[in-house]
Design an enzyme around this catalytic site. Structure first.
Site, mmCIF file in Angstrom:
data_model
loop_
_atom_site.group_PDB
_atom_site.id
_atom_site.type_symbol
_atom_site.label_atom_id
_atom_site.label_comp_id
_atom_site.label_asym_id
_atom_site.label_seq_id
_atom_site.Cartn_x
_atom_site.Cartn_y
_atom_site.Cartn_z
ATOM 1 C CD GLN A 113 26.725 -49.456 -32.883
ATOM 2 O OE1 GLN A 113 27.253 -50.153 -34.102
ATOM 3 N NE2 GLN A 113 25.660 -50.007 -32.274
ATOM 4 C CE LYS A 160 26.809 -50.925 -36.846
ATOM 5 N NZ LYS A 160 26.008 -50.344 -35.527
ATOM 6 C CG ASP A 169 23.210 -44.898 -37.246
ATOM 7 O OD1 ASP A 169 22.614 -46.006 -38.149
ATOM 8 O OD2 ASP A 169 24.086 -45.124 -36.321
#
Ligand code: NDP
Length: 284
Positions: free
Chosen positions: A96, A52, A119
């Site tokens: 994460q 990322k 997300d």
């Protein structure tokens, strides 16, 4: 032989489009920032976070990494999320997953500002996807839609079957196919006659987590077969939920693993971050 859908090429194009837009924004003095928070030392998560960061660099975002020790408390993590929520340099926040067991994913995600939740896991964003009024699409299902689009297939009116009903892939995937007017069936571990149901599909998306479960007799001749699965086979090699070798002659289009859906997920995260940044800076 099916056409192989090249997820690396499609994702590279998505990132290139973003890079060009970021360049134009920079010329106007606007910078976009993504904060990535990782707790603990799960090796797979470390790799995802590194990828990322690399993608941020490619498209020209500022990336801010927060690596916290495994024993971080909920209070400490929430304090960081709160700080990032208020930080004007941060347009997107990604925590994460999975988090260490003593931390509750839901509590943490629910505390991310929805307009920074790139997300698209916050209940507000999940609800918006449900009603078709969204800024962010969940990254993996959105990546799947881009791959389907790259084949030139019009989803409208097609029989679409999704294997799996998780909150991060299966369910939102079904919604996105529905938004594009597909006739959608969601299947799961209790589905009867799975093979027959799948064999009806013009578009089959497998998000199961079972190595090479989908064989040629699960697919219709000429179908678009998208494999979200990321598993290890008996030799420890990365493979999908679809038995690629078995299905490649029968499918019309098929994604490989690796090199299919995987690269798209990160590209779509970049897209969401750009969307968030533009919204925060009042740019259309
Ligand atoms: P989950 O384990 O959360 O969900 C799996 C789903 O598959 C469940 O709905 C389950 O049904 C269903 N299922 C399990 N066994 C069967 C079976 N025998 N027949 C039919 N359905 C079955 O997984 P995720 O959705 O999080 O992930 C799925 C796969 O995608 C994994 O391999 C994961 O690694 C991969 N993945 C890849 C990403 C990428 O970027 N490429 C991103 C996210 C995930 P039930 O609900 O009844 O238990």
């Amino acid at each position: 032989m099916a056409n192989i859908i090249d997820g690396k090429a499609v994702s590279a194009q998505v990132k290139e489009d973003i890079r060009q837009e970021v360049e134009q924004l920079k010329a106007k003095g606007i910078e976009i920032g993504l904060a990535v928070v990782i707790v603990g030392d799960d090796p797979a998560s470390q790799v995802y976070v590194k990828n990322k960061e690399k993608a941020c660099e490619t498209v020209g975002f500022n990336s801010y990494k927060y690596a916290l020790p495994a024993e971080t408390t909920e209070e400490e993590l929430l304090a960081l999320v709160d700080k990032l929520n208020k930080d004007d340099k941060v347009d997107g926040i990604l925590v994460q997953l999975p988090l260490p067991k003593h931390l509750d994913d839901k509590i943490i995600i629910n505390n991310i500002r929805p307009d920074k939740d790139v997300d698209a896991f916050h209940p507000v964003n999940v609800g918006k996807i449900m009603i078709g009024d969204y800024s962010f699409l969940p990254c993996t299902p959105a990546g799947v839609m881009e791959l389907i689009k790259s084949t030139g297939t019009d989803v409208a009116g097609k029989e679409c079957v999704v294997i799996g009903r998780s909150n991060i892939v299966g369910k939102p995937q079904a919604m996105l196919l529905l938004h594009q007017n597909g006739t959608v069936t969601i299947t799961h571990s209790k589905t009867k006659n799975l093979k027959e149901v799948c064999a009806r599909a013009d578009i089959l998306v497998a998000a199961v987590g079972r190595a090479k479960m989908v064989k040629a007799d699960y697919i219709k001749e000429g179908a678009v077969v998208i494999d979200v699965g990321m598993n290890r086979d008996e030799n420890g090699k990365l493979c999908g939920d679809v038995d690629f070798e078995d299905c490649k002659e029968k499918a019309g289009y098929i994604t490989p693993v690796p090199g299919g859906v995987g690269p798209m997920t990160i590209a779509m995260l970049m897209k969401n971050t750009l969307t968030a940044g533009k919204e925060h800076h009042g740019v259309n």
